[in-house]
Design an enzyme around this catalytic site. Sequence first.
Site, PDB file in Angstrom:
ATOM      1  CB  CYS A 114      -1.358  -0.253   0.911  1.00 42.32           C
ATOM      2  SG  CYS A 114      -2.333  -1.242   0.796  1.00 42.32           S
ATOM      3  CG  HIS A 251      -2.957   3.908   1.467  1.00 43.59           C
ATOM      4  ND1 HIS A 251      -3.533   3.173   0.617  1.00 43.59           N
ATOM      5  CD2 HIS A 251      -3.576   2.686   2.367  1.00 43.59           C
ATOM      6  CE1 HIS A 251      -3.269   2.188   0.757  1.00 43.59           C
ATOM      7  NE2 HIS A 251      -3.976   0.920   1.921  1.00 43.59           N
ATOM      8  CG  ASN A 281      -6.359  -0.701   0.604  1.00 40.91           C
ATOM      9  OD1 ASN A 281      -5.710  -0.083   0.135  1.00 40.91           O
ATOM     10  ND2 ASN A 281      -5.823  -0.597   2.042  1.00 40.91           N
TER      11      ASN A 281
HETATM   12  N1  ACO Z   1     -18.437  -8.961   8.592  1.00 40.82           N
HETATM   13  C1  ACO Z   1     -19.181  -8.898   9.518  1.00 40.82           C
HETATM   14  N2  ACO Z   1     -18.695  -8.795  10.600  1.00 40.82           N
HETATM   15  C2  ACO Z   1     -17.127  -9.151  10.410  1.00 40.82           C
HETATM   16  C3  ACO Z   1     -16.744  -8.984   8.798  1.00 40.82           C
HETATM   17  C4  ACO Z   1     -17.711  -8.263   8.589  1.00 40.82           C
HETATM   18  N3  ACO Z   1     -17.432  -8.297   7.029  1.00 40.82           N
HETATM   19  N4  ACO Z   1     -14.924  -9.215   9.442  1.00 40.82           N
HETATM   20  C5  ACO Z   1     -15.080  -9.163  11.038  1.00 40.82           C
HETATM   21  N5  ACO Z   1     -16.267  -8.735  11.330  1.00 40.82           N
HETATM   22  C6  ACO Z   1     -16.271  -9.858  13.041  1.00 40.82           C
HETATM   23  C7  ACO Z   1     -15.370 -10.303  13.023  1.00 40.82           C
HETATM   24  O1  ACO Z   1     -15.791 -12.408  13.326  1.00 40.82           O
HETATM   25  C8  ACO Z   1     -15.144 -10.077  15.017  1.00 40.82           C
HETATM   26  O2  ACO Z   1     -16.257 -10.604  15.246  1.00 40.82           O
HETATM   27  P1  ACO Z   1     -16.612 -11.454  16.628  1.00 40.82           P
HETATM   28  O3  ACO Z   1     -16.297 -10.535  17.665  1.00 40.82           O
HETATM   29  O4  ACO Z   1     -17.306 -12.226  16.939  1.00 40.82           O
HETATM   30  O5  ACO Z   1     -15.632 -12.342  16.660  1.00 40.82           O
HETATM   31  C9  ACO Z   1     -15.903  -8.780  15.318  1.00 40.82           C
HETATM   32  O6  ACO Z   1     -16.622  -8.566  13.347  1.00 40.82           O
HETATM   33  C10 ACO Z   1     -14.704  -7.655  15.126  1.00 40.82           C
HETATM   34  O7  ACO Z   1     -13.257  -8.347  14.662  1.00 40.82           O
HETATM   35  P2  ACO Z   1     -12.424  -7.303  14.415  1.00 40.82           P
HETATM   36  O8  ACO Z   1     -11.617  -8.028  13.037  1.00 40.82           O
HETATM   37  O9  ACO Z   1     -11.611  -7.394  16.032  1.00 40.82           O
HETATM   38  O10 ACO Z   1     -13.364  -5.501  14.039  1.00 40.82           O
HETATM   39  P3  ACO Z   1     -12.500  -4.117  13.743  1.00 40.82           P
HETATM   40  O11 ACO Z   1     -12.935  -3.261  14.760  1.00 40.82           O
HETATM   41  O12 ACO Z   1     -10.743  -4.578  14.187  1.00 40.82           O
HETATM   42  O13 ACO Z   1     -12.216  -4.145  12.543  1.00 40.82           O
HETATM   43  C11 ACO Z   1     -10.929  -3.670  10.022  1.00 40.82           C
HETATM   44  C12 ACO Z   1     -11.864  -4.487  11.432  1.00 40.82           C
HETATM   45  C13 ACO Z   1     -11.822  -2.385   9.582  1.00 40.82           C
HETATM   46  C14 ACO Z   1     -10.289  -5.050   9.165  1.00 40.82           C
HETATM   47  C15 ACO Z   1     -10.115  -3.149  10.843  1.00 40.82           C
HETATM   48  O14 ACO Z   1      -9.494  -3.661  12.075  1.00 40.82           O
HETATM   49  C16 ACO Z   1      -9.048  -2.063  10.226  1.00 40.82           C
HETATM   50  O15 ACO Z   1      -9.502  -1.308   9.408  1.00 40.82           O
HETATM   51  N6  ACO Z   1      -8.365  -2.108  10.327  1.00 40.82           N
HETATM   52  C17 ACO Z   1      -6.868  -1.745   9.756  1.00 40.82           C
HETATM   53  C18 ACO Z   1      -6.551  -2.427   8.245  1.00 40.82           C
HETATM   54  C19 ACO Z   1      -6.350  -1.955   6.812  1.00 40.82           C
HETATM   55  O16 ACO Z   1      -6.695  -0.569   6.844  1.00 40.82           O
HETATM   56  N7  ACO Z   1      -5.787  -2.939   6.060  1.00 40.82           N
HETATM   57  C20 ACO Z   1      -6.041  -2.408   4.731  1.00 40.82           C
HETATM   58  C21 ACO Z   1      -3.744  -2.294   4.676  1.00 40.82           C
HETATM   59  S1  ACO Z   1      -2.398  -1.900   5.206  1.00 40.82           S
HETATM   60  C22 ACO Z   1      -3.185  -0.094   5.061  1.00 40.82           C
HETATM   61  O17 ACO Z   1      -4.057  -0.696   3.857  1.00 40.82           O
HETATM   62  C23 ACO Z   1      -3.423   0.633   6.032  1.00 40.82           C
END
Ligand code: ACO
Length: 324
Positions: A114, A251, A281
Amino acid sequence: MVTRAMALGCGAALPRRLVTNADLAERVDTSDDWIRKRTGITQRYIADADELTSVLGQRAAQAALDMAGVPADSVDLIVCATSTPDETFPSTATRIQAGLGSTRGAAFDVQAVCSGFVYALSLADNFIRVGQARSALVIGAETFSRILDWEDRGTCVLFGDGAGALYLEGREGEGTTEDRGVISTHLYSDGRFHDALYVDGGPSSTKTVGHLRMEGREVFRHAVVRMSEAVDTALEVNGLTPADIDWLVPHQANRRIIEAMGKRLNLPDERVVVTVDKHANTSAASIPLALCEAVDDGRIQPGDMILMEAMGGGFTWGSALLRW
Ligand code: ACO
């Protein structure tokens, strides 16, 4: 006098097929509400089989050349940032070069996930500064849909496909931040964080292409901290303050990360370019796609100071300052 890499054109390319959150909810256990709330994403574009990374990259590059009004065979350097190349080799950049009808200069890929566009921009800027190239195409092009695990709702909802490109040309400047062109770039990496974001395949390890794996929370935790450091350094080195920034073009990973960066810089929302809602993304393509949108709709004007920042797998991260 110093040589500045001036931005004279930009171009964007998106696949034909639009996929909404509701479309994804038919495929995996997710909902429009969950995706919007956690990420700000409402839709993304997904490449069909004939829309290769090079095809999207070539379209974006041609649009950038058209805007600058220069022929492809005048370009000295083509750098394509991608983590989803058409083939293991040759580089996607050489395929784009051939597609553009150019047989001169040098073309190669850069892989920083990224952060790829900021890395490629830095390389091209340095080639131009030292006089090894007079002109360069910097392309970010990705088809992340090909490396997603479509059974993993935690990752497949976050990404989209697309490409963006910037055409740069060397011009003499005073060496101050009032010059138009690339002012500075700052690049960083820390390979200890491999496990937080990687693809579990590759020619040397598994002989398969593999799928993207991510610890979302870990990435989130580092993203704002790392990108803030890179931004602070960019401002400090150039004797600038956040008040000097006209546009933050970050980004586009997640609206919450983007908003946190905007707040940190004390920039009003309307000075932050956001496309993650429409594109999701697109990895290395996200910054040039966002830049291009704000140039096309007239928000970014000649003389505006643009701050770009990114973080990606590796971890890699960085920032770039560009006066349009
Ligand atoms: N739909 C519904 N529920 C979901 C989904 C989905 N698509 N994905 C995960 N869940 C559930 C999980 O199973 C979990 O359930 P549980 O509590 O019963 O176990 C719950 O949602 C919470 O999951 P988390 O992964 O803890 O959710 P979080 O609040 O951290 O959000 C996310 C996840 C959106 C990925 C967040 O962590 C994030 O944005 N991280 C940054 C990652 C990123 O941007 N990566 C891109 C590449 S790197 C970059 O570009 C910077």
